[in-house]
Design a protein around this motif. Structure first.
Motif, short mmCIF file in Angstrom:
data_model
loop_
_atom_site.label_atom_id
_atom_site.label_comp_id
_atom_site.label_asym_id
_atom_site.label_seq_id
_atom_site.Cartn_x
_atom_site.Cartn_y
_atom_site.Cartn_z
N ILE A 1 -67.99 -113.45 -45.98
CA ILE A 1 -68.87 -114.50 -45.42
C ILE A 1 -68.89 -115.70 -46.35
O ILE A 1 -68.76 -116.84 -45.92
N ASP A 2 -69.00 -115.48 -47.66
CA ASP A 2 -68.98 -116.58 -48.61
C ASP A 2 -67.65 -117.33 -48.57
O ASP A 2 -67.62 -118.55 -48.66
N LEU A 3 -66.56 -116.59 -48.44
CA LEU A 3 -65.24 -117.20 -48.38
C LEU A 3 -65.11 -118.06 -47.13
O LEU A 3 -64.55 -119.16 -47.17
N LYS A 4 -65.65 -117.59 -46.03
CA LYS A 4 -65.61 -118.36 -44.78
C LYS A 4 -66.41 -119.66 -44.94
O LYS A 4 -65.97 -120.72 -44.52
N GLN A 5 -67.58 -119.57 -45.56
CA GLN A 5 -68.40 -120.76 -45.79
C GLN A 5 -67.70 -121.72 -46.75
O GLN A 5 -67.74 -122.94 -46.56
N ALA A 6 -67.06 -121.18 -47.77
CA ALA A 6 -66.33 -122.01 -48.74
C ALA A 6 -65.20 -122.76 -48.04
O ALA A 6 -64.98 -123.94 -48.31
N LYS A 7 -64.51 -122.09 -47.13
CA LYS A 7 -63.40 -122.74 -46.42
C LYS A 7 -63.91 -123.85 -45.52
O LYS A 7 -63.34 -124.93 -45.46
N LYS A 8 -65.01 -123.61 -44.82
CA LYS A 8 -65.60 -124.63 -43.95
C LYS A 8 -66.02 -125.85 -44.77
O LYS A 8 -65.73 -126.99 -44.41
N TYR A 9 -66.68 -125.61 -45.89
CA TYR A 9 -67.13 -126.69 -46.77
C TYR A 9 -65.93 -127.49 -47.28
O TYR A 9 -65.91 -128.72 -47.23
N TRP A 10 -64.89 -126.80 -47.76
CA TRP A 10 -63.68 -127.46 -48.25
C TRP A 10 -63.02 -128.28 -47.15
O TRP A 10 -62.62 -129.42 -47.38
#
Length: 107
Positions: free
Chosen positions: A4-13
């Motif tokens: 979930i954190d990785l998915k949020q990090a990708k969206k933010y990036w």
């Protein structure tokens, strides 16, 4: 880092690479902006705070509220993170570089 954190990090990036600005940091009262200089745009203001990681951040002003008196003292402000001094900006990084520089903490 969880999925979930990785998915949020990708969206933010992805949003950073598209130029979408975020309220990444809030700065409270007690500082001044040069609001009275002719031709000066306060939104060109860059803030370079020392981060807990030891890096120096690069932030651009995206929103502020000022006091009436003195009228150049800032009540609150929001800042968009650009990156770290001496590193690629978030928008210039590949996703892997972004994770390496800005997400994963090196010891």
């Amino acid at each position: 880092m969880s999925a979930i954190d990785l998915k949020q990090a990708k969206k933010y990036w992805q949003e950073k690479t598209k130029g979408i600005k975020h309220k990444d940091a809030e700065r409270k009262a007690g500082f001044y902006l040069n609001l009275h200089r002719i031709g000066h745009n306060p939104y060109d203001t860059i803030w370079n705070p020392k981060m807990e990681s030891g890096e120096t951040g690069i932030y651009e002003l995206i929103e502020y509220e000022k006091y009436d008196d003195p009228d150049d003292m800032i009540k609150s402000s929001y800042w968009n993170a650009i990156g770290y001094v001496g590193k690629k900006t978030m928008a210039e990084c590949t996703f892997e570089e972004y994770l390496d520089i800005y997400v994963y903490k090196k010891k």
